[in-house]
Design an enzyme around this catalytic site. Structure first.
Site, mmCIF file in Angstrom:
data_model
loop_
_atom_site.group_PDB
_atom_site.id
_atom_site.type_symbol
_atom_site.label_atom_id
_atom_site.label_comp_id
_atom_site.label_asym_id
_atom_site.label_seq_id
_atom_site.Cartn_x
_atom_site.Cartn_y
_atom_site.Cartn_z
ATOM 1 N N SER A 1 0.839 -1.115 -0.223
ATOM 2 C CA SER A 1 0.223 0.132 -0.301
ATOM 3 C C SER A 1 0.533 1.618 0.265
ATOM 4 O O SER A 1 0.240 2.277 0.245
ATOM 5 C CB SER A 1 -0.922 0.318 1.640
ATOM 6 O OG SER A 1 -0.438 0.054 2.577
ATOM 7 N N ASN B 1 -1.946 -2.586 12.820
ATOM 8 C CA ASN B 1 -3.383 -2.354 12.957
ATOM 9 C C ASN B 1 -3.804 -1.983 13.772
ATOM 10 O O ASN B 1 -5.189 -0.283 13.328
ATOM 11 C CB ASN B 1 -4.141 -4.289 13.560
ATOM 12 C CG ASN B 1 -4.357 -5.272 12.836
ATOM 13 O OD1 ASN B 1 -3.476 -4.798 11.473
ATOM 14 N ND2 ASN B 1 -4.150 -6.313 13.471
ATOM 15 N N THR C 1 -39.819 27.149 -8.721
ATOM 16 C CA THR C 1 -40.301 25.722 -7.939
ATOM 17 C C THR C 1 -40.565 25.091 -9.491
ATOM 18 O O THR C 1 -41.413 25.727 -10.031
ATOM 19 C CB THR C 1 -41.881 25.543 -7.445
ATOM 20 O OG1 THR C 1 -42.991 26.228 -8.001
ATOM 21 C CG2 THR C 1 -41.639 26.477 -6.052
ATOM 22 N N HIS C 2 -40.091 23.460 -9.924
ATOM 23 C CA HIS C 2 -40.641 22.888 -10.924
ATOM 24 C C HIS C 2 -39.827 23.719 -12.126
ATOM 25 O O HIS C 2 -40.143 23.906 -13.176
ATOM 26 C CB HIS C 2 -41.938 22.794 -11.375
ATOM 27 C CG HIS C 2 -42.552 22.358 -10.307
ATOM 28 N ND1 HIS C 2 -42.629 21.424 -10.336
ATOM 29 C CD2 HIS C 2 -43.668 23.528 -9.440
ATOM 30 C CE1 HIS C 2 -43.826 21.266 -8.755
ATOM 31 N NE2 HIS C 2 -44.009 22.209 -8.749
ATOM 32 N N SER D 1 -14.631 27.120 -27.082
ATOM 33 C CA SER D 1 -14.069 25.397 -27.612
ATOM 34 C C SER D 1 -13.216 25.718 -28.646
ATOM 35 O O SER D 1 -12.603 27.007 -29.353
ATOM 36 C CB SER D 1 -15.413 25.946 -27.977
ATOM 37 O OG SER D 1 -15.446 25.615 -29.318
ATOM 38 N N LYS E 1 -18.021 30.706 -27.760
ATOM 39 C CA LYS E 1 -18.585 30.030 -26.882
ATOM 40 C C LYS E 1 -17.034 30.304 -25.308
ATOM 41 O O LYS E 1 -16.355 30.891 -25.642
ATOM 42 C CB LYS E 1 -17.787 28.392 -27.225
ATOM 43 C CG LYS E 1 -18.978 28.100 -27.321
ATOM 44 C CD LYS E 1 -20.263 28.007 -27.050
ATOM 45 C CE LYS E 1 -20.805 26.787 -26.433
ATOM 46 N NZ LYS E 1 -20.547 25.586 -26.461
ATOM 47 N N ASN F 1 -17.794 29.176 -21.886
ATOM 48 C CA ASN F 1 -18.059 27.896 -21.387
ATOM 49 C C ASN F 1 -17.585 27.999 -19.373
ATOM 50 O O ASN F 1 -16.716 27.910 -19.422
ATOM 51 C CB ASN F 1 -17.560 26.561 -21.769
ATOM 52 C CG ASN F 1 -18.229 25.748 -23.370
ATOM 53 O OD1 ASN F 1 -19.107 26.721 -23.696
ATOM 54 N ND2 ASN F 1 -17.177 25.758 -23.507
ATOM 55 N N GLU G 1 -19.497 22.766 -14.325
ATOM 56 C CA GLU G 1 -19.057 21.922 -14.456
ATOM 57 C C GLU G 1 -18.679 20.790 -14.205
ATOM 58 O O GLU G 1 -19.064 19.159 -13.636
ATOM 59 C CB GLU G 1 -19.581 21.531 -15.952
ATOM 60 C CG GLU G 1 -21.426 22.142 -17.566
ATOM 61 C CD GLU G 1 -20.364 22.415 -18.393
ATOM 62 O OE1 GLU G 1 -20.603 21.800 -19.103
ATOM 63 O OE2 GLU G 1 -19.491 23.257 -18.725
ATOM 64 N N TYR H 1 -8.880 -6.958 12.841
ATOM 65 C CA TYR H 1 -8.448 -5.978 11.891
ATOM 66 C C TYR H 1 -9.380 -7.127 10.595
ATOM 67 O O TYR H 1 -8.225 -7.945 10.650
ATOM 68 C CB TYR H 1 -7.261 -5.848 11.729
ATOM 69 C CG TYR H 1 -6.567 -5.107 10.278
ATOM 70 C CD1 TYR H 1 -6.945 -3.903 10.397
ATOM 71 C CD2 TYR H 1 -5.588 -6.163 9.791
ATOM 72 C CE1 TYR H 1 -6.367 -3.712 8.832
ATOM 73 C CE2 TYR H 1 -5.506 -5.461 8.407
ATOM 74 C CZ TYR H 1 -5.013 -4.352 7.948
ATOM 75 O OH TYR H 1 -4.753 -3.797 6.693
ATOM 76 N N GLN I 1 -7.780 -1.711 4.148
ATOM 77 C CA GLN I 1 -6.467 -1.372 3.519
ATOM 78 C C GLN I 1 -6.724 -0.525 2.240
ATOM 79 O O GLN I 1 -6.548 0.138 1.727
ATOM 80 C CB GLN I 1 -5.405 -2.563 2.777
ATOM 81 C CG GLN I 1 -3.916 -1.699 1.879
ATOM 82 C CD GLN I 1 -2.943 -2.531 1.709
ATOM 83 O OE1 GLN I 1 -2.389 -3.043 2.977
ATOM 84 N NE2 GLN I 1 -2.864 -3.262 0.678
ATOM 85 N N LYS J 1 -7.855 3.775 2.704
ATOM 86 C CA LYS J 1 -7.459 4.511 2.375
ATOM 87 C C LYS J 1 -7.440 5.768 0.851
ATOM 88 O O LYS J 1 -7.823 6.879 0.969
ATOM 89 C CB LYS J 1 -5.896 4.598 2.734
ATOM 90 C CG LYS J 1 -5.733 4.709 4.311
ATOM 91 C CD LYS J 1 -3.951 3.967 4.027
ATOM 92 C CE LYS J 1 -4.018 2.895 5.436
ATOM 93 N NZ LYS J 1 -5.110 1.801 4.937
HETATM 94 N N1 ARG Z 1 -1.136 -1.074 5.331
HETATM 95 C C1 ARG Z 1 -2.165 -1.589 5.952
HETATM 96 C C2 ARG Z 1 -3.359 -1.416 5.981
HETATM 97 O O1 ARG Z 1 -3.652 -0.058 5.259
HETATM 98 C C3 ARG Z 1 -1.537 -1.789 7.776
HETATM 99 C C4 ARG Z 1 -2.521 -2.550 8.254
HETATM 100 C C5 ARG Z 1 -1.738 -4.024 7.747
HETATM 101 N N2 ARG Z 1 -2.130 -5.105 9.128
HETATM 102 C C6 ARG Z 1 -2.275 -6.544 8.661
HETATM 103 N N3 ARG Z 1 -2.983 -6.950 10.507
HETATM 104 N N4 ARG Z 1 -1.911 -6.780 8.114
HETATM 105 O O2 ARG Z 1 -3.850 -1.146 6.225
#
Ligand code: ARG
Length: 460
Positions: free
Chosen positions: A22, A109, A154-155, A276, A282, A284, A289, A316, A321, A324
């Site tokens: 990761s 964890n 409205t509408h 454009s 144009k 825009n 948007e 966990y 993972q 993120k």
């Molecule tokens: N890179 C992992 C995550 O983002 C960290 C935690 C990993 N823990 C494990 N027991 N493999 O979740």
């Protein structure tokens, strides 16, 4: 060998290394990771779990790594999987045995739960200050347009007269709720998961209150399983951001309509519009948007994490993972949208004559005409029908209500008098709507002052 390689006989397959890693995206947590590790090491020292010398070496080592990361001297590796193991490996390479003691009474964890929570906690104020700036822009624009009459819809049909200030302050009310939603999220999430360990706490005599306080939390999370598996704060943030984006998107939709030739209520500043490649005429509204388009992305981010979490047993699971990227994406997107949106509103040119001209057609004073008869004693339902008949007469002859002669009006009701023309003028129709929350100047002034006070309370 991997940090966790002790029980393994074979090297990890390269495909798995890349798949499992990761670091490509969690390296942005480096500062939180190092700050958390420093607090953990100090606590271990205070509690007599590692020596003072080790604490000293770890803290200095981590400070050096932080400085090196910030000056671009560090390359992370997928071999070391994530930011947590990358930092730990760097530390051990630099300070030796003391570095290997850092992970005492800790798991990745609770480490990742901490880092991610701190990151979210730091980004909320960034978004809040961007929202406050948008509120400031709305208040100052609204102040200039309290007497700018426009049709309210409205509408998407012309309905009743309002002012442009009233319309802007409706959005200010929405963003105000967005602000308090994010404030609530920040307050609720401020509990520290560090010390939950892998899932079941630890047998070491750690002090979770100490690390929680050192890292600016209100206290430690109360259950170790929950502490490592909870991602509610990320979901709450993304829910808040989704609602915020929905508001920005509705506003964008109106900007897009308003700068069309069909409306022409506003003109965007050249710096906030685009041309454009083929049509020379144009101009825009790409910014609006894109904000509308990016709203779908943020909703997707929320759905993505909700779906990742829905089937996970405690505690966990590696699925987590996947938390993120959507959160980073939602935060990045919102932080990119808000400043450009605020600047676009700040710099746009309002065209009051066009708004007023639109307000002059579409019978938006029809309710006022019925109210006129009601105030002279006719029951509202009868007045409503009478005015409906007048509208039909007007529509037939291409006229507005105030263009009918008194005798034409009296054919429908003898209650009409000379004073009806004043009652039907847009100025009266808008200006007399003084009920609390209405578009009359006294009420838009109150709304603007309210929001200005709200901003001031948060910026002192
Ligand atoms: N890179 C992992 C995550 O983002 C960290 C935690 C990993 N823990 C494990 N027991 N493999 O979740």
């Amino acid at each position: 060998m991997k940090l966790w390689g002790g029980r393994f006989q074979k090297e990890t397959d390269n495909l798995v290394n890349d798949f499992n890693a990761s670091i490509q995206f969690d390296q942005r947590l480096y500062r939180e990771d190092i700050t958390g590790s420093m607090a953990h090491a100090r606590m271990l020292g205070e509690c007599g779990i590692i020596s003072r010398e080790d604490v000293q070496a770890i803290t200095q080592g981590l400070a050096g790594i932080l400085a090196d990361i910030e000056s671009g001297k560090v390359t992370f590796t997928a071999e070391n999987e994530d930011i947590h193991m990358n930092v730990e490996a760097l530390l051990t390479a630099r300070i030796g045995a003391a570095g290997k003691r850092l992970h005492t009474a800790r798991s990745r964890n609770d480490q990742v739960a901490l880092d991610f929570r701190m990151y979210v906690r730091e980004q909320i104020p960034v978004i809040l200050s961007q929202l406050l700036e948008l509120e400031r822009v709305l208040c100052s624009k609204a102040r200039q347009h309290q007497e700018t009459v426009m049709p309210g819809y409205t509408h998407l049909q012309r309905a009743q007269p309002i002012s442009f200030a009233q319309h802007l302050m409706a959005y200010a009310a929405q963003f105000r709720r967005d602000i308090t939603r994010l404030e609530d999220c920040k307050a609720r999430m401020n509990e520290c998961p560090l010390g939950c360990g892998a899932l079941a706490g630890t047998t070491y005599p750690i002090d979770r209150r100490m690390t929680a306080a050192a890292l600016g939390f209100d206290g430690p999370t109360s259950n170790s399983l929950d502490g490592v598996s909870d991602r509610d704060y990320a979901l709450e943030l993304m829910s808040g951001l989704s609602i915020l984006m929905m508001h920005l998107s509705r506003f964008s939709e109106e900007i897009i309509l308003w700068c069309s030739w069909e409306f022409k209520f506003i003109e965007l500043d050249d710096a906030y519009a685009t041309g454009s490649s083929i049509m020379p005429q144009k101009k825009n509204p790409d910014v609006a948007e894109l904000v509308r388009g990016k709203t779908g992305r943020v909703y997707g981010d929320l759905m993505s994490l909700l779906t990742v979490m829905k089937g996970l047993p405690l505690a966990y699971n590696k699925d987590m993972q996947e938390d993120k990227e959507p959160v980073f994406d939602a935060i990045d997107t919102v932080e990119m949208c808000l400043p450009v949106f605020a600047a676009m509103i700040d710099t746009m040119k309002v065209l009051p004559e066009n708004m007023r001209a639109a307000a002059g057609h579409g019978f938006i004073n029809a309710t006022d005409c019925a109210d006129y008869l009601t105030k002279k004693g006719m029951p509202f339902r009868d007045a409503y029908t009478a005015v409906g008949r007048l509208v039909a007469v007007c529509a037939g002859g291409g006229k507005t209500l105030e263009e009918l002669t008194l005798s034409q009006l009296r054919e429908v009701s003898a209650l009409f008098d000379e004073d009806v023309y004043e009652a039907l003028s847009l100025r009266t129709c808008m200006g007399q709507r003084k009920s609390f929350g209405g578009p009359a100047v006294s009420e838009t002034t109150r709304q603007i002052e309210d929001v200005e006070r709200f901003i001031k309370d948060r910026t002192k």
